[in-house]
Design a protein around this motif. Structure first.
Motif, mmCIF file in Angstrom:
data_model
loop_
_atom_site.group_PDB
_atom_site.id
_atom_site.type_symbol
_atom_site.label_atom_id
_atom_site.label_comp_id
_atom_site.label_asym_id
_atom_site.label_seq_id
_atom_site.Cartn_x
_atom_site.Cartn_y
_atom_site.Cartn_z
ATOM 1 N N ARG A 170 34.673 23.260 19.593
ATOM 2 C CA ARG A 170 34.541 21.967 18.917
ATOM 3 C C ARG A 170 35.789 21.628 18.095
ATOM 4 O O ARG A 170 36.029 20.475 17.747
ATOM 5 C CB ARG A 170 33.302 21.954 18.010
ATOM 6 N N LEU A 208 33.522 27.570 10.460
ATOM 7 C CA LEU A 208 32.423 27.064 11.281
ATOM 8 C C LEU A 208 31.093 27.635 10.801
ATOM 9 O O LEU A 208 31.045 28.736 10.249
ATOM 10 C CB LEU A 208 32.641 27.435 12.755
ATOM 11 N N GLU A 209 30.028 26.896 11.043
ATOM 12 C CA GLU A 209 28.698 27.322 10.631
ATOM 13 C C GLU A 209 27.712 27.168 11.780
ATOM 14 O O GLU A 209 27.926 26.382 12.707
ATOM 15 C CB GLU A 209 28.208 26.476 9.441
ATOM 16 N N ASP A 252 25.454 27.298 15.009
ATOM 17 C CA ASP A 252 25.679 27.592 16.425
ATOM 18 C C ASP A 252 26.885 26.834 16.964
ATOM 19 O O ASP A 252 26.897 26.414 18.118
ATOM 20 C CB ASP A 252 24.423 27.248 17.237
ATOM 21 N N GLN A 253 27.897 26.671 16.136
ATOM 22 C CA GLN A 253 29.114 25.980 16.539
ATOM 23 C C GLN A 253 30.148 26.982 17.027
ATOM 24 O O GLN A 253 30.549 27.877 16.281
ATOM 25 C CB GLN A 253 29.714 25.197 15.366
ATOM 26 N N ALA A 266 28.711 31.065 15.260
ATOM 27 C CA ALA A 266 29.816 30.983 14.293
ATOM 28 C C ALA A 266 29.941 32.261 13.474
ATOM 29 O O ALA A 266 31.056 32.738 13.215
ATOM 30 C CB ALA A 266 29.620 29.776 13.370
#
Length: 198
Positions: A161, A153-154, A156-157, A80
């Motif tokens: 998704r 996003l944060e 390992d996204q 991310a």
């Protein structure tokens, strides 16, 4: 015609490759990451931004001219943060970006240009997401209308998704197996070499 950029994610720690930095492992006599970058440069996408992090100097040393390298100081936190770095480096006139993974050496310019063309035909979409045999494939195209959500996003996204349940994501089946081949382990690298020599 909308401006579409390319971001090559090349900041990861290659933890599954053992001691080696997989992005610097040779494929066809060139470091693996060079293949993804060369594909981006051979495509219509501009500018081409490469996000480095782990062993940044070594990775940047092998990059061909014509790219903008940006370093992700927080690369250990996951993908991310690299997406945020790449998006922040894009000029305001960019309407979308194709996000490539540095460990997918067989993706070519034709695949990138197809995503760009699909976006130009449907500029209202938030993303163009390819699939291979029903499974998610890469690279993906992300439109500017989705950038703000990607920036939130944060860890390992990845951006994928965000695609679930959206009516404005164009999912397209690909017949290009290269879009499903990423190299994470020594075994995968050996299998790629064996497949090429067969």
């Amino acid at each position: 015609m909308s401006a579409v950029a390319a971001i090559v994610l090349a900041a990861g720690r290659s933890t599954r490759m053992g001691a080696a930095n997989k992005l610097l492992c040779p494929v066809d006599g060139r470091p693996m990451v060079v293949h993804a970058v060369a594909a981006a440069l051979a495509s219509r996408a501009r500018p081409v931004v490469v996000v480095t992090g782990h062993e940044a100097e070594a990775v940047e040393a092998v990059l061909p001219p014509g790219v903008t390298a940006v370093r992700n100081a927080d690369h250990a936190s996951g993908i991310a943060s690299s997406l945020r770095c790449g998006l922040t480096a894009l000029p305001e006139e960019v309407a979308a970006t194709v996000v490539l993974l540095g460990d997918m050496p067989r993706v070519g310019a034709v695949a990138i240009d197809r995503l760009v063309a699909l976006f130009e035909e449907a500029p209202h979409v938030a993303a163009v997401a390819p699939t291979w045999r029903g499974e998610p494939a890469n690279p993906v195209l992300i439109a500017r209308r989705l950038f703000a959500e990607v920036m939130r996003l944060e860890g390992d996204q990845g951006a994928r998704r965000l695609f679930a349940g959206r009516g404005d994501v164009l999912t397209v089946a690909t017949d290009d197996p290269a879009m499903a081949i990423d190299i994470d382990t020594p075994e995968a690298l050996a299998a790629l070499a064996a497949r090429d020599s067969a």
